[in-house]
Design a protein around this motif. Structure first.
Motif, PDB file in Angstrom:
ATOM      1  N   ARG A  48       0.831  -1.110  -0.046  1.00 20.10           N
ATOM      2  CA  ARG A  48       0.009  -0.107   0.160  1.00 20.10           C
ATOM      3  C   ARG A  48       1.009   1.306   0.019  1.00 20.10           C
ATOM      4  NH1 ARG A  48      -3.469  -1.809   4.765  1.00 20.10           N
ATOM      5  NH2 ARG A  48      -2.312  -0.554   5.605  1.00 20.10           N
ATOM      6  N   ILE A  49       1.716   1.195   0.704  1.00 16.63           N
ATOM      7  CA  ILE A  49       2.958   2.321   0.885  1.00 16.63           C
ATOM      8  C   ILE A  49       3.489   2.630  -0.601  1.00 16.63           C
ATOM      9  CG2 ILE A  49       5.127   3.423   1.781  1.00 16.63           C
ATOM     10  CD1 ILE A  49       4.113   2.073   4.532  1.00 16.63           C
ATOM     11  N   GLY A  50       3.927   1.488  -1.282  1.00 15.52           N
ATOM     12  CA  GLY A  50       4.562   1.637  -2.633  1.00 15.52           C
ATOM     13  C   GLY A  50       3.475   2.306  -3.494  1.00 15.52           C
ATOM     14  N   ARG A  51       2.388   1.639  -3.445  1.00 15.98           N
ATOM     15  CA  ARG A  51       1.129   2.038  -4.538  1.00 15.98           C
ATOM     16  C   ARG A  51       1.139   3.708  -4.251  1.00 15.98           C
ATOM     17  NH1 ARG A  51      -2.307  -1.729  -2.796  1.00 15.98           N
ATOM     18  NH2 ARG A  51      -3.857  -0.245  -2.039  1.00 15.98           N
ATOM     19  N   THR A  52       1.059   4.090  -2.902  1.00 15.10           N
ATOM     20  CA  THR A  52       0.877   5.652  -2.503  1.00 15.10           C
ATOM     21  C   THR A  52       2.080   6.323  -3.289  1.00 15.10           C
ATOM     22  OG1 THR A  52      -0.107   5.024  -0.591  1.00 15.10           O
ATOM     23  CG2 THR A  52       0.707   7.154  -0.943  1.00 15.10           C
ATOM     24  N   LEU A  53       3.193   5.932  -3.090  1.00 20.02           N
ATOM     25  CA  LEU A  53       4.209   6.512  -3.525  1.00 20.02           C
ATOM     26  C   LEU A  53       4.322   6.633  -5.132  1.00 20.02           C
ATOM     27  CD1 LEU A  53       6.978   5.224  -1.102  1.00 20.02           C
ATOM     28  CD2 LEU A  53       6.176   7.455  -1.076  1.00 20.02           C
ATOM     29  N   VAL A  54       3.919   5.539  -5.663  1.00 19.52           N
ATOM     30  CA  VAL A  54       4.029   5.633  -7.184  1.00 19.52           C
ATOM     31  C   VAL A  54       2.876   6.723  -7.611  1.00 19.52           C
ATOM     32  CG1 VAL A  54       3.182   4.277  -9.090  1.00 19.52           C
ATOM     33  CG2 VAL A  54       4.827   3.307  -7.494  1.00 19.52           C
ATOM     34  N   ALA A  55       1.745   6.674  -6.701  1.00 23.05           N
ATOM     35  CA  ALA A  55       0.616   7.726  -7.136  1.00 23.05           C
ATOM     36  C   ALA A  55       1.153   9.149  -7.043  1.00 23.05           C
ATOM     37  CB  ALA A  55      -0.600   7.431  -6.330  1.00 23.05           C
ATOM     38  N   LEU A  56       1.660   9.294  -5.878  1.00 25.23           N
ATOM     39  CA  LEU A  56       2.266  10.490  -5.819  1.00 25.23           C
ATOM     40  C   LEU A  56       3.325  11.035  -6.741  1.00 25.23           C
ATOM     41  CD1 LEU A  56       2.599  10.538  -1.700  1.00 25.23           C
ATOM     42  CD2 LEU A  56       1.298  11.869  -3.170  1.00 25.23           C
ATOM     43  N   LEU A  63      -1.426  11.771 -13.558  1.00 23.33           N
ATOM     44  CA  LEU A  63      -2.654  11.213 -13.008  1.00 23.33           C
ATOM     45  C   LEU A  63      -3.496  12.274 -12.190  1.00 23.33           C
ATOM     46  CD1 LEU A  63      -3.595   8.492 -11.753  1.00 23.33           C
ATOM     47  CD2 LEU A  63      -2.491   9.012  -9.559  1.00 23.33           C
ATOM     48  N   PRO A  64      -4.794  12.429 -12.914  1.00 24.69           N
ATOM     49  CA  PRO A  64      -5.821  13.406 -12.418  1.00 24.69           C
ATOM     50  C   PRO A  64      -5.951  13.160 -10.752  1.00 24.69           C
ATOM     51  CG  PRO A  64      -6.571  12.220 -14.189  1.00 24.69           C
ATOM     52  CD  PRO A  64      -5.376  11.678 -13.769  1.00 24.69           C
ATOM     53  N   VAL A  65      -6.353  14.300 -10.201  1.00 27.10           N
ATOM     54  CA  VAL A  65      -6.698  14.127  -8.806  1.00 27.10           C
ATOM     55  C   VAL A  65      -7.816  13.047  -8.385  1.00 27.10           C
ATOM     56  CG1 VAL A  65      -7.380  15.616  -6.833  1.00 27.10           C
ATOM     57  CG2 VAL A  65      -5.932  16.455  -8.509  1.00 27.10           C
ATOM     58  N   THR A  66      -8.800  12.910  -9.179  1.00 25.68           N
ATOM     59  CA  THR A  66      -9.796  11.854  -8.880  1.00 25.68           C
ATOM     60  C   THR A  66      -9.278  10.518  -8.660  1.00 25.68           C
ATOM     61  OG1 THR A  66     -10.497  11.966 -11.134  1.00 25.68           O
ATOM     62  CG2 THR A  66     -11.704  13.403  -9.711  1.00 25.68           C
ATOM     63  N   GLU A  67      -8.262  10.249  -9.634  1.00 25.37           N
ATOM     64  CA  GLU A  67      -7.811   8.753  -9.698  1.00 25.37           C
ATOM     65  C   GLU A  67      -6.946   8.643  -8.397  1.00 25.37           C
ATOM     66  OE1 GLU A  67      -5.840   7.094 -12.937  1.00 25.37           O
ATOM     67  OE2 GLU A  67      -6.816   8.326 -14.341  1.00 25.37           O
ATOM     68  N   LEU A  68      -6.239   9.463  -7.971  1.00 24.19           N
ATOM     69  CA  LEU A  68      -5.344   9.555  -6.639  1.00 24.19           C
ATOM     70  C   LEU A  68      -6.283   9.373  -5.676  1.00 24.19           C
ATOM     71  CD1 LEU A  68      -2.541   9.894  -5.495  1.00 24.19           C
ATOM     72  CD2 LEU A  68      -2.947  12.416  -5.359  1.00 24.19           C
ATOM     73  N   GLN A  69      -7.519  10.045  -5.597  1.00 21.98           N
ATOM     74  CA  GLN A  69      -8.262   9.900  -4.234  1.00 21.98           C
ATOM     75  C   GLN A  69      -9.137   8.553  -4.412  1.00 21.98           C
ATOM     76  OE1 GLN A  69     -10.630  13.296  -4.643  1.00 21.98           O
ATOM     77  NE2 GLN A  69      -9.479  14.746  -3.782  1.00 21.98           N
TER      78      GLN A  69
END
Length: 116
Positions: free
Chosen positions: A92-100, A108-114
């Motif tokens: 989960r941390i890795g996915r968050t870092l990739v999204a950031l 990446l649009p903000v809606t996908e990040l949320q």
């Protein structure tokens, strides 16, 4: 064990009324025990260390800790253990870092990040 309070609370099922009452009682007794332990330590052990000797003053807590460890190990078969999460927290941390990182580059649009 650094999470004694959380481990103790984990022994009760929050969906069962009897366990909810028992958990509340556990917290009351846990806090009472912590406070009494501090009082006993300050009063008794400081007296022992000042008047009898430092060896006994350090030996008493050592013996008490060994006794507590033995009790903890003996009760291992009766403890409830939480199921581990299906997903690793590192994933989960890795996915968050990739999204950031994607968001920083503007991919990446903000809606996908949320939604993640």
């Amino acid at each position: 064990m650094p999470c004694v309070q959380a481990f103790g609370a984990n022994q009760f099922d929050r969906h069962v009324t009897r366990d909810r009452v028992a958990r509340s009682s556990f917290f009351n007794w846990w806090y009472f025990g912590i406070c009494c332990g501090v009082v006993v330590t300050v009063l008794v052990l400081s007296y022992v260390q000042d008047n009898i000797g430092w060896g006994l003053g350090f030996g008493i807590p050592c013996i008490v800790m060994l006794f507590a460890l033995v009790l903890f190990v003996l009760g291992t078969r009766t403890y409830r253990f939480c199921l581990l999460p299906e997903e690793s927290p590192f994933a989960r941390i890795g996915r968050t870092l990739v999204a950031l990182a994607r968001r920083r580059r503007g991919n990446l649009p903000v809606t996908e990040l949320q939604s993640e």
